[in-house]
Write an enzyme that holds these catalytic residues in place. Structure first.
Site, PDB file in Angstrom:
ATOM      1  N   ILE A 465       0.828  -1.221   0.000  1.00  0.00           N
ATOM      2  CA  ILE A 465       0.000   0.000   0.000  1.00  0.00           C
ATOM      3  C   ILE A 465       0.855   1.261   0.000  1.00  0.00           C
ATOM      4  O   ILE A 465       0.352   2.355   0.191  1.00  0.00           O
ATOM      5  CB  ILE A 465      -0.997  -0.008   1.182  1.00  0.00           C
ATOM      6  CG1 ILE A 465      -0.272  -0.005   2.530  1.00  0.00           C
ATOM      7  CG2 ILE A 465      -1.931  -1.210   1.072  1.00  0.00           C
ATOM      8  CD1 ILE A 465      -1.212   0.228   3.722  1.00  0.00           C
ATOM      9  N   ARG A 626      15.618  -4.625  13.471  1.00  0.00           N
ATOM     10  CA  ARG A 626      16.483  -4.413  12.323  1.00  0.00           C
ATOM     11  C   ARG A 626      15.730  -3.650  11.233  1.00  0.00           C
ATOM     12  O   ARG A 626      14.601  -3.994  10.890  1.00  0.00           O
ATOM     13  CB  ARG A 626      16.909  -5.769  11.786  1.00  0.00           C
ATOM     14  CG  ARG A 626      17.927  -5.703  10.681  1.00  0.00           C
ATOM     15  CD  ARG A 626      18.303  -7.107  10.307  1.00  0.00           C
ATOM     16  NE  ARG A 626      19.489  -7.135   9.475  1.00  0.00           N
ATOM     17  CZ  ARG A 626      19.920  -8.233   8.886  1.00  0.00           C
ATOM     18  NH1 ARG A 626      19.273  -9.372   9.061  1.00  0.00           N
ATOM     19  NH2 ARG A 626      20.997  -8.207   8.143  1.00  0.00           N
ATOM     20  N   ILE A 627      16.370  -2.631  10.699  1.00  0.00           N
ATOM     21  CA  ILE A 627      15.766  -1.848   9.621  1.00  0.00           C
ATOM     22  C   ILE A 627      16.345  -2.365   8.305  1.00  0.00           C
ATOM     23  O   ILE A 627      17.522  -2.202   8.012  1.00  0.00           O
ATOM     24  CB  ILE A 627      16.073  -0.345   9.799  1.00  0.00           C
ATOM     25  CG1 ILE A 627      15.523   0.156  11.150  1.00  0.00           C
ATOM     26  CG2 ILE A 627      15.491   0.465   8.641  1.00  0.00           C
ATOM     27  CD1 ILE A 627      14.027   0.007  11.335  1.00  0.00           C
ATOM     28  N   GLN A 636       8.377   5.913   5.777  1.00  0.00           N
ATOM     29  CA  GLN A 636       7.232   5.533   6.595  1.00  0.00           C
ATOM     30  C   GLN A 636       7.109   6.438   7.811  1.00  0.00           C
ATOM     31  O   GLN A 636       6.019   6.888   8.164  1.00  0.00           O
ATOM     32  CB  GLN A 636       7.372   4.076   7.062  1.00  0.00           C
ATOM     33  CG  GLN A 636       6.941   3.079   6.022  1.00  0.00           C
ATOM     34  CD  GLN A 636       5.475   3.221   5.713  1.00  0.00           C
ATOM     35  OE1 GLN A 636       4.626   2.904   6.531  1.00  0.00           O
ATOM     36  NE2 GLN A 636       5.164   3.740   4.564  1.00  0.00           N
ATOM     37  N   GLU A 703       3.481   2.595  11.566  1.00  0.00           N
ATOM     38  CA  GLU A 703       2.571   3.200  12.534  1.00  0.00           C
ATOM     39  C   GLU A 703       3.266   3.848  13.734  1.00  0.00           C
ATOM     40  O   GLU A 703       2.796   4.859  14.255  1.00  0.00           O
ATOM     41  CB  GLU A 703       1.568   2.144  12.984  1.00  0.00           C
ATOM     42  CG  GLU A 703       0.578   1.860  11.856  1.00  0.00           C
ATOM     43  CD  GLU A 703      -0.117   0.533  11.983  1.00  0.00           C
ATOM     44  OE1 GLU A 703       0.602  -0.476  12.105  1.00  0.00           O
ATOM     45  OE2 GLU A 703      -1.342   0.500  11.964  1.00  0.00           O
TER      46      GLU A 703
HETATM   47 MO1  MOS Z   1      -2.991   0.053   9.116  1.00  0.00          MO
HETATM   48  S1  MOS Z   1      -4.325   1.199  10.190  1.00  0.00           S
HETATM   49  O1  MOS Z   1      -3.195  -1.497   9.848  1.00  0.00           O
HETATM   50  O2  MOS Z   1      -3.413   0.129   7.518  1.00  0.00           O
END
Ligand code: MOS
Length: 738
Positions: A465, A626-627, A636, A703
């Site tokens: 996404i 780890r990135i 992000q 997030e």
């Molecule tokens: Mo996220 S709110 O799990 O797309």
């Protein structure tokens, strides 16, 4: 893992060129032969029933193919189970065009399908509906007294005796924080292009975070075998949670395509996107007690949110407070008010973003009450264990986030006195907050195919996404199979690929990444087997952990000169291709808490006369294991910080409760941060090694970047002005109000 040439390296998106040149196609961009266009007619009342629906005028328009309503539609399923998708909350899911009941304003009541989009839109404007109106209740603030505990989220029981501890505390803070309804506003509108196949099957290009979730939903609603339904979402123009559940464009496009036996596209308008799920308005009451040294003695956190009349949607909002800080006495509560709106849905760090806003503002208030620096207060109450389950974290570099973030920001130069710092006409405020988010992993499968010419294809059903999933998948495969990035093709966003969950919760890299890791490891094993069998093999007797796959070769870790080329091993072993599918599952021994953490530092400048707030600097220091790719992971966090600025200062969906309708349903009235609102944002990834969590040591990011950001902005606004606004968004009228 083998020696790292791809993992951890800043890597541009492998799909970047496709995106900027427009060859990456989105759901509404598949122009198939004979495509018809559907436009949705939305209900204008919030509650009641449809008495009559007048479609003759729409039918009479030249080019209109059909007008579907609850009275005129194909048969579809009637049981709740048929409509329950993979992440549906408890309740009875909304069913578009099912019956005459109106459950929320904007609910689809008809679908007009025509040869051209413009014809469909015009004809849709001619559909008239007679309603039997019923009194609706849509005002959360007016109804919050009616909240009840929901089935979906149970809070842990109280710890210690919070009431007594609060009464005896030397320093006390009690406050109530409010948030409005917010809507996700991804750039790409919701759309589905449903292609009817001659064998009765259906292929849908849908805007979704979960192609398999949508496939299973379509199969359930229309009573079709799953193998006759294919849903694809190879590219998604943002979603932020709005595409986790199937939205109504999907079943409407499918029903029309099946009825008309041709391809049908349904695109929702920006206005109609405000009839989908949203982040629920909420009120959080916090009561914190501490001793004179700032040590927490009592922590109470009560959340009241909202949901629809037909489903109970909520996420964990309050547990974070009892988990994060050391405190012997705590009590939590979560309850919901049922309203005549659509069901809320996940929106960027659902629950965590809301909870951290209130928790971290209350901690800031406690710091002033205890005459402590806000960062010092967090360190005094630091816990290296999950306080609820009383278990250690698999890794936790939060202290390092505080240290590195504060240093980068220059926190030590802060004057603790509110209203003490200025720059000309502008008051300067510095605020900070902690962020915490669960590092989840879901069961997921992936396939890896290595061909003798050195090309690799990897595949998994989940969507990308926007966070860079194609790139992450490519990096893992290139790393493990020792090929350049250009040799790898990643396929995803297709329900026919190996099973994977929705892309959400920041769990894709840990889940799908682990599956790719497992699939590539299976390929490695077979390759090594072939290499060992070669006549006079220099790798005879070597185990997988004894060798390195790199530069098209396999060599012994302890002696690089003992090597075999992959091409030779495959040729001698007569292997044209090696294909492996693997499934990875999270460790669930419960020994550790798995979380990502962050420390967010914010500078605001506020025009003293006008109250205009600018977020001039943000430092977000993140510990997330780890990135794998600092470029995409960094993006992000940047995007999530911008979301946090929106939450703090801009975003609010206002309703007109006379009509029970969200009114700010466009990007002129619903404010999201634009470039002019975004200044310097520094992202720091604090090193955090986690050997326990999964073989890659990844926790996932996204997030965590929004969690705490709104609180840090609000705390900076207080520091600048001495005025505490506990009602988001913090707009200048609230700042100027006495
Ligand atoms: Mo996220 S709110 O799990 O797309």
């Amino acid at each position: 893992m083998t020696a790292t040439s791809h993992l951890g390296k800043p890597t541009s998106r492998v799909d970047g060129r496709a995106k900027v040149t427009g060859t990456a196609k989105y759901a509404a961009e598949y122009n198939v032969p004979g495509l018809a266009h559907g436009v949705v007619v939305s209900a204008t009342v919030a509650k009641g029933r449809i008495k009559r629906i007048h479609t003759a005028d729409a039918f009479a328009v030249d080019g209109v193919l059909d007008v579907f309503t609850h009275r005129h539609r194909p048969r579809f399923a009637s049981s709740d189970e048929s409509y329950q998708d993979e992440i549906a909350p408890p309740g009875s899911p909304f069913r578009p065009l099912y019956d005459d009941q109106i459950l929320f304003s904007g609910q689809p009541v008809a679908l007009v399908v025509a040869e051209e989009f413009e014809i469909a839109r015009f004809a849709a404007s001619l559909v008239r509906v007679d309603y039997e109106r019923q009194a609706h209740i849509t005002d959360f603030q007016a109804r919050r007294g009616s909240a009840a505990v929901s089935k979906q989220h149970e809070v842990p029981p109280p710890r210690g005796n919070p009431t007594a501890a609060f009464a005896q505390a030397a320093v006390r803070v009690e406050a109530e924080y409010r948030m409005p309804v917010e809507h996700h506003n991804p750039m790409e509108p919701f759309a589905a292009t449903a292609v009817w196949e001659d064998d009765g099957g259906i292929t849908v290009f849908d805007k979704t975070q979960g192609p398999q979730n949508c496939r299973n939903y379509v199969a359930g609603v229309f009573g079709m075998p799953r193998d006759k339904v294919r849903v694809l979402s190879p590219y998604v123009g943002g979603a932020f949670g709005s595409g986790l559940r199937p939205q109504y464009e999907l079943p409407l496009a499918v029903l029309a395509a099946r009825a008309l036996k041709r391809a049908v596209r349904v695109t929702l308008s920006r206005q109609q996107m405000f009839t989908l799920g949203y982040r629920a308005a909420n009120v959080q009451a916090l009561a914190l007690g501490a001793d004179s040294g700032g040590r927490l003695a009592s922590f109470r956190h009560d959340f009241v949110g909202m949901t629809s009349q037909f489903e109970d949607f909520q996420r964990n909002v309050v547990n974070w407070s009892s988990m994060l800080y050391r405190c012997a006495n705590s009590a939590l509560g979560q309850s919901l008010v049922k309203l005549d709106h659509n069901t809320p849905c996940d929106m960027r760090a659902p629950g965590g973003a809301e909870g951290a806003y209130a928790i971290e503002c209350a901690m800031d208030e406690l710091a002033y009450a205890a005459k402590l620096d806000p960062l010092a207060l967090r360190l005094i109450n630091y816990s290296d264990r999950d306080q609820i389950a009383d278990r250690p974290y698999s890794s936790n570099a939060l202290r390092e986030c505080y240290r590195q973030g504060a240093e980068k920001f220059g926190w030590s130069r802060r004057n603790p006195q509110p209203r003490s710092m200025r720059d000309g006409n502008e008051l300067i405020g510095w605020g900070m907050a902690t962020g915490i988010w669960e590092a989840m992993q879901m069961k997921a499968s992936a396939r890896a195919v290595l061909t003798a010419n050195g090309s690799v294809e990897i595949a998994s059903a989940t969507a990308d996404i926007g966070p860079g999933t194609y790139t992450m998948m490519t990096q893992i495969a290139a790393e493990m199979l020792g090929v350049p990035l250009e040799n790898v093709t990643a396929r995803l966003g297709d329900s026919s690929l190996p099973d994977a969950p929705v892309e959400g919760g920041s769990f894709t890299t840990s889940s799908v990444g682990s599956a790719i890791h497992a699939a590539c490891r299976a390929v490695q094993e077979e390759l090594l087997g072939l290499a060992r069998k070669m006549a006079g093999s220099p790798l005879a007797g070597a185990a997988l952990d004894d060798v390195v796959f790199a530069e098209g070769r396999i060599w012994r870790r302890d002696d690089e000169s003992r090597a075999v080329s992959v091409a030779d091993a495959m040729r001698e072993g007569k292997a044209e291709r090696i294909e492996k599918t693997a499934t990875a599952e999270p460790k669930e021994d419960g020994k550790y808490a798995h979380c990502t953490h962050s420390a967010v530092f914010v500078e605001v400048k506020i025009d003293e006369q006008l109250g205009v707030i600018r977020v001039t600097r943000v430092v977000s220091a993140v510990a997330a294991g780890r990135i794998l790719n600092p470029t995409t992971a960094g993006s992000q966090i940047l995007g999530a910080v911008v979301g946090g600025i929106g939450m703090a200062l801009h975003e609010e969906t206002a309703a007109d409760h006379r009509f029970g309708r969200f009114m700010t349903h466009n990007l002129a009235d619903y404010h999201v941060p634009v470039n002019a609102d975004v200044h310097a944002i520094d992202v720091i990834f604090v090193e955090e090694r986690d050997d326990e969590i999964n073989p890659l040591g990844v926790k996932g990011v996204g997030e965590i970047g929004i969690v705490g950001t709104a609180a840090a902005v609000a705390n900076a606004v207080y520091h600048a002005t001495g005025k505490r606004v506990r009602d988001l968004p913090i707009t200048l009228d609230k700042l100027m109000r006495e």
